[in-house]
Design a protein around this motif. Structure first.
Motif, mmCIF file in Angstrom:
data_model
loop_
_atom_site.group_PDB
_atom_site.id
_atom_site.type_symbol
_atom_site.label_atom_id
_atom_site.label_comp_id
_atom_site.label_asym_id
_atom_site.label_seq_id
_atom_site.Cartn_x
_atom_site.Cartn_y
_atom_site.Cartn_z
ATOM 1 N N LEU A 121 12.986 -7.053 24.699
ATOM 2 C CA LEU A 121 13.781 -8.221 24.315
ATOM 3 C C LEU A 121 13.312 -9.484 25.035
ATOM 4 O O LEU A 121 13.057 -9.470 26.239
ATOM 5 C CB LEU A 121 15.263 -7.976 24.607
ATOM 6 N N ARG A 122 13.233 -10.558 24.277
ATOM 7 C CA ARG A 122 12.867 -11.863 24.816
ATOM 8 C C ARG A 122 13.751 -12.924 24.165
ATOM 9 O O ARG A 122 14.189 -12.771 23.028
ATOM 10 C CB ARG A 122 11.393 -12.181 24.544
ATOM 11 N N VAL A 123 13.979 -14.015 24.859
ATOM 12 C CA VAL A 123 14.867 -15.083 24.378
ATOM 13 C C VAL A 123 14.057 -16.193 23.711
ATOM 14 O O VAL A 123 13.009 -16.597 24.222
ATOM 15 C CB VAL A 123 15.689 -15.668 25.544
ATOM 16 N N ILE A 124 14.558 -16.666 22.577
ATOM 17 C CA ILE A 124 14.028 -17.887 21.956
ATOM 18 C C ILE A 124 14.910 -19.077 22.316
ATOM 19 O O ILE A 124 14.416 -20.126 22.717
ATOM 20 C CB ILE A 124 13.934 -17.741 20.422
ATOM 21 N N ALA A 125 16.237 -18.909 22.190
ATOM 22 C CA ALA A 125 17.133 -20.032 22.490
ATOM 23 C C ALA A 125 18.581 -19.582 22.626
ATOM 24 O O ALA A 125 19.007 -18.638 21.949
ATOM 25 C CB ALA A 125 17.046 -21.097 21.387
ATOM 26 N N ILE A 267 22.908 -15.912 21.277
ATOM 27 C CA ILE A 267 21.500 -16.117 21.619
ATOM 28 C C ILE A 267 20.610 -15.684 20.456
ATOM 29 O O ILE A 267 20.905 -14.690 19.776
ATOM 30 C CB ILE A 267 21.126 -15.256 22.852
ATOM 31 N N LEU A 268 19.526 -16.408 20.243
ATOM 32 C CA LEU A 268 18.491 -15.978 19.302
ATOM 33 C C LEU A 268 17.415 -15.268 20.112
ATOM 34 O O LEU A 268 16.779 -15.865 20.983
ATOM 35 C CB LEU A 268 17.900 -17.173 18.558
ATOM 36 N N ALA A 269 17.239 -13.975 19.838
ATOM 37 C CA ALA A 269 16.297 -13.151 20.601
ATOM 38 C C ALA A 269 15.189 -12.636 19.700
ATOM 39 O O ALA A 269 15.334 -12.553 18.477
ATOM 40 C CB ALA A 269 17.027 -11.974 21.247
ATOM 41 N N THR A 270 14.083 -12.262 20.320
ATOM 42 C CA THR A 270 12.952 -11.703 19.596
ATOM 43 C C THR A 270 12.320 -10.614 20.454
ATOM 44 O O THR A 270 12.880 -10.210 21.470
ATOM 45 C CB THR A 270 11.929 -12.798 19.221
ATOM 46 N N SER A 271 11.149 -10.160 20.045
ATOM 47 C CA SER A 271 10.460 -9.083 20.754
ATOM 48 C C SER A 271 9.232 -9.607 21.492
ATOM 49 O O SER A 271 8.581 -10.567 21.052
ATOM 50 C CB SER A 271 10.016 -8.011 19.755
ATOM 51 N N SER A 272 8.894 -8.945 22.584
ATOM 52 C CA SER A 272 7.671 -9.284 23.313
ATOM 53 C C SER A 272 6.436 -8.999 22.458
ATOM 54 O O SER A 272 5.343 -9.498 22.748
ATOM 55 C CB SER A 272 7.594 -8.485 24.616
ATOM 56 N N ASP A 273 6.596 -8.197 21.391
ATOM 57 C CA ASP A 273 5.478 -7.893 20.497
ATOM 58 C C ASP A 273 5.113 -9.075 19.599
ATOM 59 O O ASP A 273 4.008 -9.121 19.053
ATOM 60 C CB ASP A 273 5.804 -6.688 19.611
ATOM 61 N N ALA A 274 6.046 -10.017 19.413
ATOM 62 C CA ALA A 274 5.769 -11.182 18.565
ATOM 63 C C ALA A 274 4.728 -12.071 19.242
ATOM 64 O O ALA A 274 4.761 -12.283 20.455
ATOM 65 C CB ALA A 274 7.053 -11.971 18.314
ATOM 66 N N SER A 275 3.808 -12.616 18.469
ATOM 67 C CA SER A 275 2.713 -13.393 19.044
ATOM 68 C C SER A 275 3.229 -14.698 19.654
ATOM 69 O O SER A 275 4.200 -15.296 19.171
ATOM 70 C CB SER A 275 1.657 -13.703 17.990
ATOM 71 N N PRO A 320 13.759 -12.470 30.108
ATOM 72 C CA PRO A 320 12.699 -13.479 30.006
ATOM 73 C C PRO A 320 12.728 -14.266 28.700
ATOM 74 O O PRO A 320 13.105 -13.745 27.651
ATOM 75 C CB PRO A 320 11.407 -12.638 30.089
ATOM 76 N N LEU A 321 12.320 -15.522 28.797
ATOM 77 C CA LEU A 321 11.994 -16.284 27.599
ATOM 78 C C LEU A 321 10.722 -15.701 26.994
ATOM 79 O O LEU A 321 9.846 -15.217 27.716
ATOM 80 C CB LEU A 321 11.729 -17.750 27.953
ATOM 81 N N HIS A 322 10.616 -15.757 25.677
ATOM 82 C CA HIS A 322 9.342 -15.390 25.072
ATOM 83 C C HIS A 322 8.315 -16.456 25.480
ATOM 84 O O HIS A 322 8.632 -17.649 25.520
ATOM 85 C CB HIS A 322 9.466 -15.335 23.549
ATOM 86 N N PRO A 323 7.071 -16.056 25.793
ATOM 87 C CA PRO A 323 6.054 -17.037 26.215
ATOM 88 C C PRO A 323 5.865 -18.188 25.234
ATOM 89 O O PRO A 323 5.612 -19.321 25.644
ATOM 90 C CB PRO A 323 4.779 -16.192 26.326
ATOM 91 N N GLY A 324 5.993 -17.916 23.938
ATOM 92 C CA GLY A 324 5.857 -18.981 22.953
ATOM 93 C C GLY A 324 6.969 -19.999 23.054
ATOM 94 O O GLY A 324 6.736 -21.216 22.965
ATOM 95 N N ALA A 325 8.206 -19.522 23.248
ATOM 96 C CA ALA A 325 9.342 -20.435 23.426
ATOM 97 C C ALA A 325 9.208 -21.196 24.738
ATOM 98 O O ALA A 325 9.445 -22.410 24.801
ATOM 99 C CB ALA A 325 10.644 -19.641 23.397
#
Length: 336
Positions: A121-125, A267-275, A320-325
Motif C-alpha cells: 500500500l502507498r498513498v497518493i493523497a 485517502i486515495l491509495a495505490t500499490s507500490s507496483d504502480a510505476s 509511505p507516499l508512492h514515489p510518483g506522488a
C-alpha cells in the motif's frame, strides 16, 4: 533511386503507423470505491473522470480531457475500505479509496489484518473527512451507545473500514456481536431496512451529505445519534485515527441540531507496483485546474478535496507516499 524512394516512404509509413498505434495504447486504471449510496462511489467517479484521457480525446486546451494521455480510469463499486486495500495488495485494482484507520491497520498488519499486512500500500493523497453517522428512525432516541444492547444494529458491510472501527468503538462500551442482532449491510441497504422497520439503528462513515441518508431523511425521516463527550474520548482512544467532529445542524434537512461524532480521513491509495511515472502523471492530473472544476461542481465533499490538504494527517499513519506522488508534491513545494 525510385525503388529506394519507395522503400523509404514505406518505412516512414510503418514508423508513422507504429507511432500512431503507440499513441493510441490504453492504460486501464481501476479505482475501488464503495456502495452506490455512499460518498466513495461518486467521489471515485469524479477522480476517474479527472485523471482519464482516453485515446482520441480532444486536447485539454481545446476543451477536452486534461487527464493522463491514454489513461482510462474506472470507478468500481465495492465493499469499501478493507475490500479496496486487499484488492490493491492482490493486484486486483490499481487504486482505491480507504479510511485512514483501515489503511493504517492494513499496512501495519494490525487489528483484523493481524498476520496479513498489506505492505504494498502507498498513498497518493488525503482527500476529505468522513463523519461517522449513527442513524436512528425518526423520533427515536438513544440514551447511550450501551443502549444498543439487544437491538438490531447495522454495522456496515463486511470488509469495510466502517465495520472495523465500529466494532472497536462498540467494544469499548461493552457492546459486541454477542449482545446485539448485527446486520452486515451497505449504506443503501441499511437505510432501506431502517425505513422498513427491520433495523433499530445503523452505523456508516462517509463524507456528508450522504445520498442514501438524504433520501431516507426526505422520505421516512431520521435522527442522528450525538455522541457524549465521554464516548467521543473513549472512541478516539480506541481508534486514534477517528477524531472528534461535528455534523452541523441542517446538513440533512430533518436533522436541525448539531451532532457530536467522530471522523476519519478518506485517502486515495495505490500499490507500490504502480510505476512512478504513471502515479506522478495521475497525481499531477488530480490537481490541475480542470480537475478542480470537476471536484467543485460534482459533490459537496469534492469542494474540500484540495491540494493544500493532500498530505494532512499522513505523518501519523506511517504509510509511505508512492514515489510518483512524492515527486509531484516536491515539485509544487509541499515537501521540502
Amino acid at each position: 533511386m525510385k525503388l529506394i524512394g519507395k522503400l523509404a516512404t514505406s518505412a516512414l509509413a510503418c514508423l508513422m503507423l507504429s507511432a500512431a498505434a503507440q499513441a493510441q495504447e490504453m492504460t486501464f486504471f481501476r479505482i475501488g470505491t464503495g456502495s452506490a449510496g455512499g460518498t466513495y462511489f461518486p467521489i471515485g467517479g469524479l477522480i476517474a473522470n479527472a485523471i482519464s484521457n482516453p485515446p482520441g480525446s480532444r486536447p485539454c486546451d481545446e476543451g477536452g480531457s486534461c487527464g493522463v494521455p491514454g489513461l482510462v480510469a474506472v470507478a468500481q463499486s465495492t465493499n469499501a475500505s478493507a475490500h479496496n486495500v486487499t484488492a490493491i495488495q492482490a493486484g486486483q485494482m490499481e487504486a482505491g479509496l480507504t479510511g485512514a484507520a483501515t489503511l493504517y491497520f492494513a499496512y501495519h498488519g494490525e487489528s483484523k489484518f493481524e498476520g496479513n499486512a498489506k505492505e504494498k500500500l502507498r498513498v497518493i493523497a488525503n482527500l476529505f473527512p468522513e463523519d461517522l453517522h449513527l442513524v436512528l428512525p425518526k423520533g427515536a432516541k438513544l440514551d447511550s451507545l450501551k443502549a444498543l444492547e439487544g437491538k438490531r444494529v447495522g454495522i456496515a458491510q463486511a470488509g469495510s473500514g466502517t465495520q472495523i472501527a465500529v466494532e472497536i468503538i462498540l467494544a469499548e462500551q461493552g457492546i459486541t456481536r454477542d449482545n446485539i442482532d448485527e446486520a452486515e449491510l451497505n449504506n443503501s441497504q441499511s437505510a432501506e431496512r431502517l425505513a422498513d422497520g427491520q433495523l433499530d439503528a445503523y452505523f456508516y462513515a462517509a463524507g456528508t451529505p450522504v445520498a442514501a441518508m438524504i433520501q431516507l431523511d426526505n422520505t421516512k425521516g431520521m435522527e442522528l445519534y450525538s455522541f457524549s463527550e465521554e464516548e467521543v474520548v473513549a472512541s478516539n482512544k480506541a481508534v486514534p485515527y477517528y477524531v472528534p467532529s461535528t455534523i452541523p445542524a441542517g446538513t440533512y434537512a430533518g436533522v436541525n441540531y448539531d451532532v457530536n461524532t467522530l471522523a476519519v480521513n478518506g485517502i486515495l491509495a495505490t500499490s507500490s507496483d504502480a510505476s512512478e511515472e504513471l502515479i506522478y502523471e495521475i497525481t499531477k492530473a488530480l490537481w490541475n485546474e480542470n480537475s478542480r472544476k470537476l471536484l467543485d461542481n460534482g459533490h459537496a465533499k469534492g469542494k474540500v478535496i484540495r491540494l493544500e490538504t493532500a498530505l494532512k494527517g499522513l505523518d501519523g499513519l506511517d504509510v509511505p507516499l508512492h514515489p510518483g506522488a512524492e515527486r509531484y508534491y516536491r515539485e509544487v513545494g509541499l515537501i521540502n
